[in-house]
Design an enzyme around this catalytic site. Structure first.
Site, PDB file in Angstrom:
ATOM      1  N   GLU A 252       0.836  -1.192   0.000  1.00  0.00           N
ATOM      2  CA  GLU A 252       0.000   0.000   0.000  1.00  0.00           C
ATOM      3  C   GLU A 252       0.880   1.255   0.000  1.00  0.00           C
ATOM      4  OE1 GLU A 252      -3.850   1.607   2.596  1.00  0.00           O
ATOM      5  OE2 GLU A 252      -2.278   0.433   3.576  1.00  0.00           O
TER       6      GLU A 252
ATOM      7  N   LYS B 216     -10.379   0.739  -2.120  1.00  0.00           N
ATOM      8  CA  LYS B 216     -10.469   0.218  -0.756  1.00  0.00           C
ATOM      9  C   LYS B 216     -11.829   0.531  -0.137  1.00  0.00           C
ATOM     10  CE  LYS B 216      -7.933   0.570   3.654  1.00  0.00           C
ATOM     11  NZ  LYS B 216      -6.868   1.336   4.336  1.00  0.00           N
TER      12      LYS B 216
ATOM     13  N   CYS C 113      -5.052  -3.571   2.851  1.00  0.00           N
ATOM     14  CA  CYS C 113      -4.746  -3.301   4.254  1.00  0.00           C
ATOM     15  C   CYS C 113      -5.890  -3.577   5.242  1.00  0.00           C
ATOM     16  CB  CYS C 113      -4.238  -1.872   4.390  1.00  0.00           C
ATOM     17  SG  CYS C 113      -3.289  -1.563   5.907  1.00  0.00           S
TER      18      CYS C 113
END
Length: 323
Positions: free
Chosen positions: A85, A157, A198
């Site tokens: 990321e 995300k 993440c």
């Protein structure tokens, strides 16, 4: 299932070692033309690499690191390299990431497309600052590029990191990032890939959707975990996602101190469908990459020996009660 059968499944694994976009709310979407058992054109085994690096607030410096690692990985026979990321930029001041955010056809991402083509390598680029819906927001976007330099898929995300970690910084990602709302799985020569970023790791329903609705065989988790949460949960969560989905998990991680305010845990790893760590860097701070062979026959072996897809009940109507 008999213990002997489970042992047989484990013995098949190393001891140490088209795109689909769907509504998250319904976890369904366009039907895929690929075979349910394996991604179209996927080879039995492929060499993949997982990067560990310490990004800073300098686009050119980060690209130089990524370019060097890509060339070294290509020399090692890697055909698919996964970066963490915020690989291209980590801000040290509020608002910096918004200022450098670009659309996916902008010069920053096109530079990485050229890198993929020059290296004859697929790239997983997790956590790119994609220009958002307005001037005060961006998307945190995972981009998949093929070996001809074409963007094959992208995932914004979904789960944003809005937390106050004890003993660490208060972080509110939603203040400058707009959440995505689409689950993404895509066919590749390395199997059917499930794209995440993440903090998504803490929400197993996303990975269940990727596995059981969209037939993912390899889960990608580019991350920049904090040191506190990484020490407590990083490996445990990753191995859990691998075990419960019977997928490979490739988790590229940011590592070390990026600036005075931010530090990442590190520990880039690759995990097989039995939950065994098959590749990782020698320490949690160094910049480099680890290599493993992803063998889709091992995915099918585990799923055959332990057919949880046939036993799961979540697609049925459950009776509930409350007291």
């Amino acid at each position: 299932m008999a213990l002997a059968s489970l042992a047989a499944a484990a013995s098949l694994l190393p001891a140490a070692a088209a795109r689909s976009r769907v509504s998250l709310a319904r976890c369904r979407g366009m039907a895929s033309s690929s075979s349910p058992s394996a991604a179209a054109g996927a080879s039995a085994a492929a060499r993949v690499g997982v990067v560990q690096m310490t990004s800073v607030g300098d686009l050119d410096a980060n690209y130089a690191t990524c370019s060097r690692l890509a060339k070294e990985a290509a020399s090692s026979g890697v055909k698919f390299l996964c970066f963490p990321e915020v690989f291209s930029f980590i801000s040290s001041k509020d608002g910096e990431s918004i200022k450098i955010a670009e659309p996916l056809d902008g010069p920053i991402m096109q530079r990485y497309c050229s890198l993929a083509k020059e290296s004859s390598m697929w790239l997983s680029l997790g956590g790119f600052q994609e220009k958002g819906p307005d001037d005060s927001h961006q998307y945190n976007t995972h981009v998949l590029i093929d070996d001809s330099g074409e963007i094959r898929s992208s995932y914004r995300k979904i789960h944003l990191f809005d937390v106050d970690v004890p003993g660490n910084m208060v972080y509110k990602e939603s203040r400058f990032t707009t959440a995505g709302d689409t689950v993404v799985a895509v066919d590749s020569p390395f199997g059917r890939l499930g794209l995440t970023v993440c903090y998504d790791l803490r929400f197993p329903e996303l990975y269940q959707c990727l596995r059981f609705k969209h037939r993912a065989q390899v889960l990608l988790v580019p991350s920049a975990f904090t040191k506190v949460t990484g020490e407590a949960h990083w490996e445990i969560l990753l191995r859990a996602r691998a075990i419960e989905t019977q997928c490979y998990v490739i988790a590229a991680a940011q590592a070390g101190k990026h600036n005075e305010k931010r530090e990442s845990y590190g520990d880039s790893i690759i995990i097989d469908p039995w939950g065994t760590v098959i590749a990782r860097l020698p320490d949690r701070l160094s910049t480099g990459f680890a290599v493993a062979d992803v063998d889709l026959s091992k995915v099918e072996a585990v799923r055959t020996k332990m057919p949880i897809s046939e036993h799961r009940k979540f697609d049925s109507v459950w009776k509930t009660s409350s007291l």
